[in-house]
Write a protein that holds these residues in place. Structure first.
Motif, PDB file in Angstrom:
ATOM      1  N   GLN A 108       0.882  -1.149   0.000  1.00  0.00           N
ATOM      2  CA  GLN A 108       0.000   0.000   0.000  1.00  0.00           C
ATOM      3  C   GLN A 108       0.932   1.213   0.000  1.00  0.00           C
ATOM      4  O   GLN A 108       1.967   1.208   0.669  1.00  0.00           O
ATOM      5  N   TYR A 109       0.570   2.241  -0.771  1.00  0.00           N
ATOM      6  CA  TYR A 109       1.441   3.405  -0.865  1.00  0.00           C
ATOM      7  C   TYR A 109       0.647   4.677  -1.120  1.00  0.00           C
ATOM      8  O   TYR A 109      -0.538   4.640  -1.409  1.00  0.00           O
ATOM      9  N   ARG A 110       1.362   5.799  -0.976  1.00  0.00           N
ATOM     10  CA  ARG A 110       0.807   7.114  -1.265  1.00  0.00           C
ATOM     11  C   ARG A 110       1.625   7.692  -2.418  1.00  0.00           C
ATOM     12  O   ARG A 110       2.851   7.610  -2.426  1.00  0.00           O
ATOM     13  N   THR A 111       0.947   8.281  -3.413  1.00  0.00           N
ATOM     14  CA  THR A 111       1.638   8.844  -4.577  1.00  0.00           C
ATOM     15  C   THR A 111       2.407  10.102  -4.168  1.00  0.00           C
ATOM     16  O   THR A 111       2.205  10.643  -3.071  1.00  0.00           O
ATOM     17  N   ALA A 112       3.252  10.590  -5.059  1.00  0.00           N
ATOM     18  CA  ALA A 112       4.017  11.811  -4.808  1.00  0.00           C
ATOM     19  C   ALA A 112       3.097  13.012  -4.581  1.00  0.00           C
ATOM     20  O   ALA A 112       3.463  13.955  -3.880  1.00  0.00           O
ATOM     21  N   THR A 113       1.879  12.962  -5.139  1.00  0.00           N
ATOM     22  CA  THR A 113       0.911  14.054  -4.949  1.00  0.00           C
ATOM     23  C   THR A 113       0.061  13.855  -3.704  1.00  0.00           C
ATOM     24  O   THR A 113      -0.823  14.662  -3.423  1.00  0.00           O
ATOM     25  N   GLY A 114       0.285  12.776  -2.957  1.00  0.00           N
ATOM     26  CA  GLY A 114      -0.429  12.539  -1.708  1.00  0.00           C
ATOM     27  C   GLY A 114      -1.660  11.659  -1.818  1.00  0.00           C
ATOM     28  O   GLY A 114      -2.346  11.427  -0.828  1.00  0.00           O
ATOM     29  N   GLU A 115      -1.953  11.137  -2.999  1.00  0.00           N
ATOM     30  CA  GLU A 115      -3.118  10.277  -3.167  1.00  0.00           C
ATOM     31  C   GLU A 115      -2.874   8.909  -2.529  1.00  0.00           C
ATOM     32  O   GLU A 115      -1.886   8.240  -2.821  1.00  0.00           O
ATOM     33  N   GLN A 116      -3.792   8.513  -1.653  1.00  0.00           N
ATOM     34  CA  GLN A 116      -3.701   7.221  -0.983  1.00  0.00           C
ATOM     35  C   GLN A 116      -4.183   6.117  -1.917  1.00  0.00           C
ATOM     36  O   GLN A 116      -5.294   6.182  -2.428  1.00  0.00           O
ATOM     37  N   LYS A 117      -3.351   5.122  -2.147  1.00  0.00           N
ATOM     38  CA  LYS A 117      -3.720   3.992  -3.001  1.00  0.00           C
ATOM     39  C   LYS A 117      -4.176   2.816  -2.140  1.00  0.00           C
ATOM     40  O   LYS A 117      -3.676   2.600  -1.038  1.00  0.00           O
ATOM     41  N   ALA A 118      -5.132   2.055  -2.647  1.00  0.00           N
ATOM     42  CA  ALA A 118      -5.615   0.854  -1.966  1.00  0.00           C
ATOM     43  C   ALA A 118      -4.533  -0.224  -2.029  1.00  0.00           C
ATOM     44  O   ALA A 118      -3.673  -0.205  -2.917  1.00  0.00           O
ATOM     45  N   PRO A 119      -4.543  -1.172  -1.087  1.00  0.00           N
ATOM     46  CA  PRO A 119      -3.570  -2.265  -1.141  1.00  0.00           C
ATOM     47  C   PRO A 119      -3.648  -2.999  -2.479  1.00  0.00           C
ATOM     48  O   PRO A 119      -4.736  -3.203  -3.017  1.00  0.00           O
ATOM     49  N   VAL A 120      -2.488  -3.375  -3.005  1.00  0.00           N
ATOM     50  CA  VAL A 120      -2.425  -4.075  -4.286  1.00  0.00           C
ATOM     51  C   VAL A 120      -1.405  -5.216  -4.188  1.00  0.00           C
ATOM     52  O   VAL A 120      -0.336  -5.053  -3.592  1.00  0.00           O
ATOM     53  N   THR A 121      -1.774  -6.367  -4.739  1.00  0.00           N
ATOM     54  CA  THR A 121      -0.852  -7.498  -4.804  1.00  0.00           C
ATOM     55  C   THR A 121       0.110  -7.239  -5.959  1.00  0.00           C
ATOM     56  O   THR A 121      -0.319  -7.102  -7.097  1.00  0.00           O
TER      57      THR A 121
END
Length: 158
Positions: free
Chosen positions: A89-102
């Motif tokens: 799970q990560y946050r983009t450089a612009t701060g967008e929270q991404k959902a967990p991904v396999t």
């Protein structure tokens, strides 16, 4: 002869125990961040049939990971010999929270390590988890999917 039989019975009785057999040690995996390795216990661990499960949230590792830095995961043979996967799970450089991904799934005996890194430049990892499949399948959106038997987690701190 009767005395010898009584002694043998008493000796054998002393060898048995009502205590349960010693628990098999739970596998540990390594997370390596910028050449610094930390070993993690599973925070979730079940029997192969995923019927008897234990959870230990204190086993989740917490470490800083600079943006753009990968995390190398190394699993022992007992995990590598089963299906296992890596979820981030990560946050983009612009701060967008991404959902967990396999980001990776491996068949039995195929792989003992993987390097986890978001595909977007400047992204910040937040969690890296390793999941070991159990011997149970459930119906998922795309067909049968294995149920997680064990999970290890690295939680990224600021």
């Amino acid at each position: 002869m009767r005395k010898l039989l009584v002694v043998v019975v008493l000796v054998l009785a002393g060898c048995s125990s009502n205590e349960p057999p010693a628990a098999v040690p739970r596998p540990r995996i390594d997370f390596t961040i910028a050449e610094q390795k930390v070993t993690a216990k599973p925070f979730l661990y079940c029997d192969v049939k995923v019927e008897d499960c234990r959870r230990d949230n204190a086993a989740m590792i917490k470490r800083p990971v600079p943006p753009g830095t990968s995390v190398k995961i190394t699993v022992p043979k007992e995990v590598a010999d089963t299906p296992w996967s890596v979820v981030i799970q990560y946050r983009t450089a612009t701060g967008e929270q991404k959902a967990p991904v396999t980001v990776a799934t491996f068949g039995p005996g195929k792989q003992t390590s993987f390097e986890a890194l978001p595909t977007e430049p400047g992204a910040q990892l937040q969690t890296v988890e390793v999941k070991q499949a159990g011997g149970v399948l459930v119906q998922g959106d795309n067909g049968p999917e294995p149920v997680t038997r064990a999970a290890w987690s690295l939680q990224v701190t600021a």
